[in-house]
Enzyme design. Structure first.
Site, PDB file in Angstrom:
ATOM      1  N   GLY A  12       0.740  -1.222   0.169  1.00  0.00           N
ATOM      2  CA  GLY A  12       0.069   0.177  -0.175  1.00  0.00           C
ATOM      3  C   GLY A  12       0.860   1.142   0.095  1.00  0.00           C
ATOM      4  N   ASN A  14       1.772   3.087  -2.572  1.00  0.00           N
ATOM      5  CA  ASN A  14       1.113   4.000  -3.428  1.00  0.00           C
ATOM      6  C   ASN A  14      -0.291   4.493  -3.188  1.00  0.00           C
ATOM      7  OD1 ASN A  14       2.976   4.318  -5.765  1.00  0.00           O
ATOM      8  ND2 ASN A  14       2.340   2.279  -6.342  1.00  0.00           N
ATOM      9  N   LEU A  85      -4.099  -6.757  -7.860  1.00  0.00           N
ATOM     10  CA  LEU A  85      -3.725  -8.086  -8.595  1.00  0.00           C
ATOM     11  C   LEU A  85      -4.859  -8.855  -9.236  1.00  0.00           C
ATOM     12  CD1 LEU A  85      -0.616  -9.390  -6.460  1.00  0.00           C
ATOM     13  CD2 LEU A  85      -0.754  -7.452  -8.247  1.00  0.00           C
ATOM     14  N   ASN A 102      -5.387   2.200 -13.718  1.00  0.00           N
ATOM     15  CA  ASN A 102      -4.555   1.349 -13.044  1.00  0.00           C
ATOM     16  C   ASN A 102      -3.097   1.885 -13.297  1.00  0.00           C
ATOM     17  OD1 ASN A 102      -3.446  -1.114 -11.809  1.00  0.00           O
ATOM     18  ND2 ASN A 102      -2.941  -1.792 -13.981  1.00  0.00           N
ATOM     19  N   HIS A 104       0.882   0.329 -13.885  1.00  0.00           N
ATOM     20  CA  HIS A 104       1.573  -0.798 -14.376  1.00  0.00           C
ATOM     21  C   HIS A 104       3.098  -0.444 -14.508  1.00  0.00           C
ATOM     22  CE1 HIS A 104       1.978  -4.725 -15.927  1.00  0.00           C
ATOM     23  NE2 HIS A 104       2.800  -4.358 -16.665  1.00  0.00           N
ATOM     24  N   ASP A 145      -4.178  -4.916 -18.787  1.00  0.00           N
ATOM     25  CA  ASP A 145      -3.240  -3.969 -19.072  1.00  0.00           C
ATOM     26  C   ASP A 145      -3.401  -3.455 -20.457  1.00  0.00           C
ATOM     27  OD1 ASP A 145      -2.027  -4.105 -16.604  1.00  0.00           O
ATOM     28  OD2 ASP A 145      -0.771  -5.761 -17.302  1.00  0.00           O
TER      29      ASP A 145
END
Length: 187
Positions: A12, A14, A85, A102, A104, A145
Site C-alpha cells: 500500500g 502507492n 492483482l 491502473n 503498471h 493492461d
C-alpha cells in the site's frame, strides 16, 4: 469534493501516497480502500490515515454483487487500482466508464498481461536487457493492461541493474507521478 476509491492487494505505499497527497488540499478525498487480502498492509496504512477500509474474497468481487453494490453506494469519481492483482469485474467497468485507472510498472504494451506484475515485470525487463523501463497509468478495460494509456514516465536501466534496482527506480516514478495524474484526471 471529488471522491476516490482505491483497490490494492499489497503493502500500500502507492495508496498511502495518494491518500496523503489529497488529505489537506480540499480537492479530492480517498473515501475507501479495498483489498482482496484481509491481512494486506494497505488496510493498516489506510486505517492509520483515517480512511475506511474493506476486505473481500475473490468470489465476492467476481461472482456476487457485493462490491458492485458498494461502488454504486459510494459513487466514486475515480476508482484507482494501486497494486491490485485481480482482474477487475466487467460489471463495475461498465458502471464506471473511463473512471477506473491502473498503474503498471512497465512501459506498456511491453511486459503487460496476466502474471506480469511487480518483481515479475522487473525480472523480465532485466532478463531482456532493456535499456529503459517505466510506469504506465491507463484506463481499465476488460483485458489485463490493455486500456487506453493516460500517462507514461520512463527511467534508464543500467547494464549492472538487477531487478531490485529497477523496482526501486519504478517506485520513485510511481510516488512522483501517480497522485499528480489522478489530480489532473479529476480536475
Amino acid at each position: 469534493m471529488k471522491r476516490i476509491v482505491i483497490f490494492a492487494s499489497g503493502s500500500g505505499t502507492n495508496a498511502e501516497n495518494i491518500i496523503k497527497h489529497f488529505q489537506n488540499k480540499g480537492l479530492a478525498k480517498v473515501i475507501h480502500v479495498l483489498s482482496n487480502k484481509k491481512d494486506a498492509k494497505v488496510l493498516e496504512r489506510a486505517n492509520a490515515l483515517g480512511v475506511a477500509t474493506s476486505s473481500f474474497e475473490k468470489n465476492e468481487l467476481l461472482n456476487t454483487a457485493k462490491i458492485y453494490d458498494l461502488m454504486l453506494e459510494l459513487q466514486p469519481d475515480l476508482i484507482v487500482l494501486a497494486g491490485f492483482l485481480l482482474k477487475f469485474p466487467e460489471n463495475i467497468i461498465a458502471a464506471f466508464p473511463e473512471k477506473i485507472i491502473n498503474i503498471h510498472p512497465a512501459l506498456l504494451p511491453k511486459y503487460g498481461g496476466k502474471g506480469m506484475y511487480g518483481a515479475n515485470v522487473h525480472k523480465a525487463v532485466v532478463a531482456n536487457n532493456e535499456k529503459e523501463s517505466g510506469i504506465t497509468i491507463h484506463y481499465v478495460n476488460e483485458n489485463y493492461d490493455e486500456g487506453n494509456i493516460i500517462f507514461q514516465a520512463s527511467t534508464l536501466v543500467e547494464d549492472n541493474d538487477n531487478f531490485e534496482d529497477v523496482a526501486a527506480k519504478i517506485h520513485v516514478l510511481e510516488q512522483k507521478h501517480f497522485p499528480l495524474v489522478i489530480e489532473q484526471l479529476l480536475y
